[in-house]
Design a protein around this motif. Structure first.
Motif, mmCIF file in Angstrom:
data_model
loop_
_atom_site.group_PDB
_atom_site.id
_atom_site.type_symbol
_atom_site.label_atom_id
_atom_site.label_comp_id
_atom_site.label_asym_id
_atom_site.label_seq_id
_atom_site.Cartn_x
_atom_site.Cartn_y
_atom_site.Cartn_z
ATOM 1 N N VAL A 25 0.852 -1.183 0.000
ATOM 2 C CA VAL A 25 0.000 0.000 0.000
ATOM 3 C C VAL A 25 0.893 1.239 0.000
ATOM 4 O O VAL A 25 1.654 1.459 0.955
ATOM 5 N N PHE A 26 0.809 2.026 -1.056
ATOM 6 C CA PHE A 26 1.610 3.241 -1.178
ATOM 7 C C PHE A 26 0.793 4.421 -0.657
ATOM 8 O O PHE A 26 -0.269 4.742 -1.191
ATOM 9 N N VAL A 27 1.299 5.048 0.384
ATOM 10 C CA VAL A 27 0.577 6.124 1.064
ATOM 11 C C VAL A 27 1.079 7.464 0.536
ATOM 12 O O VAL A 27 2.219 7.855 0.770
ATOM 13 N N ALA A 50 3.099 -1.237 4.261
ATOM 14 C CA ALA A 50 2.718 0.166 4.081
ATOM 15 C C ALA A 50 3.974 0.979 3.811
ATOM 16 O O ALA A 50 4.870 1.041 4.658
ATOM 17 N N LEU A 51 4.050 1.571 2.648
ATOM 18 C CA LEU A 51 5.166 2.440 2.291
ATOM 19 C C LEU A 51 4.677 3.864 2.449
ATOM 20 O O LEU A 51 3.894 4.360 1.632
ATOM 21 N N ASP A 72 8.871 7.728 0.455
ATOM 22 C CA ASP A 72 8.168 8.799 -0.250
ATOM 23 C C ASP A 72 7.560 8.214 -1.519
ATOM 24 O O ASP A 72 8.231 8.075 -2.547
ATOM 25 N N ALA A 73 6.284 7.878 -1.455
ATOM 26 C CA ALA A 73 5.616 7.237 -2.583
ATOM 27 C C ALA A 73 5.305 8.206 -3.714
ATOM 28 O O ALA A 73 4.909 7.770 -4.804
#
Length: 289
Positions: A25-27, A50-51, A72-73
């Motif tokens: 999951v890219f936040v 969770a990135l 940092d997505a």
């Protein structure tokens, strides 16, 4: 389970990463981060990663469930680098990626796990699954200026279509079993969306293997991964119900003042159930009953 960067995570990956299925999951912002992570944990993923920015908080109940990576997505190429790096660390495992405020739905997901679905998909000799990104949006932008509301979420009932995907290397001849899909907010407000970002198809579920690379248009270097079905019959497809486009259209100064509502005559309340998506043709069970 907190890693200071992606390299730290890949140096000592958890055992569940190699077993899969893995959800990445890219936040990108702080909207609905916890609900996104809880949703995918509930879907049955063995490992939820969770990135997310180091400055964001993660609720206590998720800290023992989620593998958090400070990341940092939003940086250029960040998603592809992370997906390719994590996939390379777990060849053979099923992987999935999405962004915050996006929610995976697949046929019968209320009673079956994502692992059960992927086991069946593997038996059909498929190593990837097509997912449609179905736009969600709040019905009242005055009350929800960021366009996000889980309780008042709406989606488009119609307006979806597909075009043949052209093979530039073969004089634009259509690629076999590949289509470009369009619809939702990216279609209705296309004047505010770059041409290269208007597609709603994404190969979000895939089996990692050596040399496989995700490209910046949500397709893979192995062309068979980009097909919507095998040669002999239709396969399962899934949907990612996403507030991401609505958020971007309301955040962007070039579009926010032109959009006073996302509702139109083909809007319908989102029921948060796979049956609605099946009935609308936004995913299909294939041979899985």
């Amino acid at each position: 389970m907190h890693y200071k960067n992606l390299k730290d995570f890949l140096t000592s990956p958890p055992d569940a990463l190699r077993k899969g299925p893995v959800a990445m999951v890219f936040v990108e912002d702080d909207i609905e981060v916890a609900t996104t992570l809880r949703h995918h944990d509930h879907m049955g993923f063995a490992c939820v990663v969770a990135l997310m920015p180091a400055t964001f908080d993660l609720p206590d109940d998720l800290q023992d469930i989620v593998h958090r990576i400070d990341y940092d997505a939003t940086a250029e190429g960040a998603v592809e680098r992370a997906v390719n790096g994590i996939a390379a660390a777990a060849p053979g495992a099923w992987m999935y990626y999405c962004f915050n405020a996006e929610y995976l739905f697949f046929p019968f997901c209320e009673t079956r796990t994502v692992g059960e679905m992927l086991a069946f998909h593997s038996e059909e000799r498929r190593d990837a699954m097509l997912t449609y990104v179905v736009d969600l949006y709040a019905d009242d932008l005055a009350e929800h200026p960021d366009a996000v509301s889980l309780d008042r979420a709406h989606l488009d009932r119609s307006g979806y279509y597909a075009l043949a995907r052209k093979d530039v290397a073969r004089n634009d001849h259509p690629k076999e079993r590949q289509l470009d899909f369009f619809g939702g907010l990216r279609w209705r407000f296309e004047e505010h969306v770059p041409h290269t970002r208007r597609k709603i198809d994404r190969i979000s579920l895939f089996r990692a293997k050596p040399g496989l690379e995700l490209r910046d248009d949500h397709t893979f270097s192995d062309e068979e991964y980009n097909t919507y079905a095998c040669p002999w019959h239709h396969n399962i497809t899934a949907a990612i119900c996403s507030f991401r486009t609505a958020k971007a259209l309301k955040r962007n100064p070039g579009s926010t003042y032109d959009i006073h509502t996302f509702k139109w005559h083909n809007s319908a309340p989102f029921e948060w159930h796979s049956r609605q998506l099946l009935d609308l043709g936004l995913m299909e069970p294939g041979q899985w009953f």
